[in-house]
Design a protein around this motif. Sequence first.
Motif, PDB file in Angstrom:
ATOM      1  N   ASN A 347       0.826  -1.205   0.000  1.00  0.00           N
ATOM      2  CA  ASN A 347       0.000   0.000   0.000  1.00  0.00           C
ATOM      3  C   ASN A 347       0.863   1.259   0.000  1.00  0.00           C
ATOM      4  O   ASN A 347       0.571   2.232  -0.700  1.00  0.00           O
ATOM      5  N   ALA A 348       1.942   1.240   0.774  1.00  0.00           N
ATOM      6  CA  ALA A 348       2.866   2.379   0.787  1.00  0.00           C
ATOM      7  C   ALA A 348       3.539   2.546  -0.567  1.00  0.00           C
ATOM      8  O   ALA A 348       3.759   3.672  -1.033  1.00  0.00           O
ATOM      9  N   ALA A 349       3.848   1.430  -1.216  1.00  0.00           N
ATOM     10  CA  ALA A 349       4.457   1.495  -2.547  1.00  0.00           C
ATOM     11  C   ALA A 349       3.491   2.114  -3.550  1.00  0.00           C
ATOM     12  O   ALA A 349       3.881   2.932  -4.387  1.00  0.00           O
ATOM     13  N   ILE A 350       2.214   1.732  -3.469  1.00  0.00           N
ATOM     14  CA  ILE A 350       1.219   2.294  -4.372  1.00  0.00           C
ATOM     15  C   ILE A 350       1.083   3.798  -4.148  1.00  0.00           C
ATOM     16  O   ILE A 350       0.940   4.575  -5.098  1.00  0.00           O
ATOM     17  N   LEU A 351       1.127   4.226  -2.880  1.00  0.00           N
ATOM     18  CA  LEU A 351       1.065   5.658  -2.580  1.00  0.00           C
ATOM     19  C   LEU A 351       2.217   6.404  -3.232  1.00  0.00           C
ATOM     20  O   LEU A 351       2.035   7.476  -3.821  1.00  0.00           O
ATOM     21  N   LEU A 352       3.398   5.820  -3.157  1.00  0.00           N
ATOM     22  CA  LEU A 352       4.560   6.439  -3.795  1.00  0.00           C
ATOM     23  C   LEU A 352       4.401   6.456  -5.308  1.00  0.00           C
ATOM     24  O   LEU A 352       4.733   7.439  -5.974  1.00  0.00           O
ATOM     25  N   PHE A 353       3.856   5.375  -5.856  1.00  0.00           N
ATOM     26  CA  PHE A 353       3.644   5.286  -7.302  1.00  0.00           C
ATOM     27  C   PHE A 353       2.755   6.421  -7.791  1.00  0.00           C
ATOM     28  O   PHE A 353       3.077   7.104  -8.768  1.00  0.00           O
ATOM     29  N   VAL A 354       1.619   6.624  -7.147  1.00  0.00           N
ATOM     30  CA  VAL A 354       0.656   7.611  -7.644  1.00  0.00           C
ATOM     31  C   VAL A 354       1.139   9.036  -7.400  1.00  0.00           C
ATOM     32  O   VAL A 354       0.882   9.933  -8.209  1.00  0.00           O
TER      33      VAL A 354
END
Length: 440
Positions: A347-354
């Motif tokens: 989830n943290a990775a997705i936040l960084l992605f977006v």
Amino acid sequence: MVDYEKSPSVVSSSIEKDVRVKDVQEEDSPYNRGGLLDPVKEETLHRGLSARQISMIALGGAVGTGLIIGSGTALVRGGPLGVLLGYTFVGMVCYMVMVSLGEMAAYLPHKKGFAGYATRFVDPAFGFALGWNYLMKYLIVTPNNINAAGVVIQYWTRHVHIAVWMVIFIAFIFFINLLGVRVFGELEFWFSSIKVITLVGLLIMGIVIDLGGNPKHDRIGFRYWNPPDGPMGHYLKDQVHGESLSIFLGFWSTLVNALFAYIGTELIGVTVGEAQAPRKNIPIAIRRTFFRILVFYIGGVFVIGLVVPSTDQTLFTANKAKAGAAASPFVVATTLVGIKVLNHIINAAILLFVLSAANSDLYIGSRTLYALAVEGNAPKIFTKVNRMGVPYPALILCTAFCGLVFLNVSSSSAKVFTWFVNLVSTFGAITWICICYSHM
């Protein structure tokens, strides 16, 4: 007569004179419609992006939520083999578009975006239409990514209203872009580096799970490619006649999902105006695109097809949910084998992605508007830049359009906003077509 074999200096001075005359003629030539040459001004975009930054920005723009989230929908509709074939086919098309763009960018590097090439090689009207089409894409996709970031935050807490997070994220990406291309390039380099590490980790995790390295010690192999799941999906099976047609529609739908995932790869063509030694660095970045497509996209969907059954009900629910960790097929894979720790990490990775995607989108949007203004296809005020080379009027306007993100504060407006999301794929496909046509 002059003996040129014995007088190389005469030859050199003659060539230099011819080049200067040719440059002057080219500026005044009708073939230089819209003026491809960079404006000779003190206040213009700065060439502050290094080769490593350009390479990472190209990767960051190409890899985002379309792969880590959108691939789940493609898996459900097309099946493991269908999604693999779909992403491979669109990946081939994407690479050909990038090669076409790279050839033009290395031949005539300038600061006017795709519209400059369309104006010079096709027609000023064509360049005008392409420029505004590409700008509209980024005026819409930037708030879309900000909205996705707000939804990802809600995975951890709902005590803070989503609108508060949206304001914070808008201010964050605005000030990063306002600090100049050097700060933007360096920050985006590290953002994209973390993206690469995360994606490599997810791919390795998927392979380990498939080979039995999971809490259940279950070696999956190609189990989900066999009946009852099957290698191909069945899309709209209850609404069409014939199993073959539903399989074809499933494969066709994966092409749409793959297109949405690949769109953004072409943004490297906009960085040409602020690239150091563009004739050298742009081709390098373009060539590396092939390996990114092969490893991250094709490799990613292949691993997803191994560890997640296309008929899993959790995956169906995830596809109907808003963008968040629960919508990622990688999280579904960890849940199926009993891994509970990785949810928050992904989830943290997705936040960084977006956030990285929103940052890049705002940058590209402002530069596209600046390029339109330089060509005379937008109000002249958008040609102004500050001492750090930032086109601040264009940046402010593009940031103002981020206000569209507040449409998703109410559930009724969320449906309207999804129409904007669908337009992104359309704008991107039109851009690819125009790039290829300009190249030809």
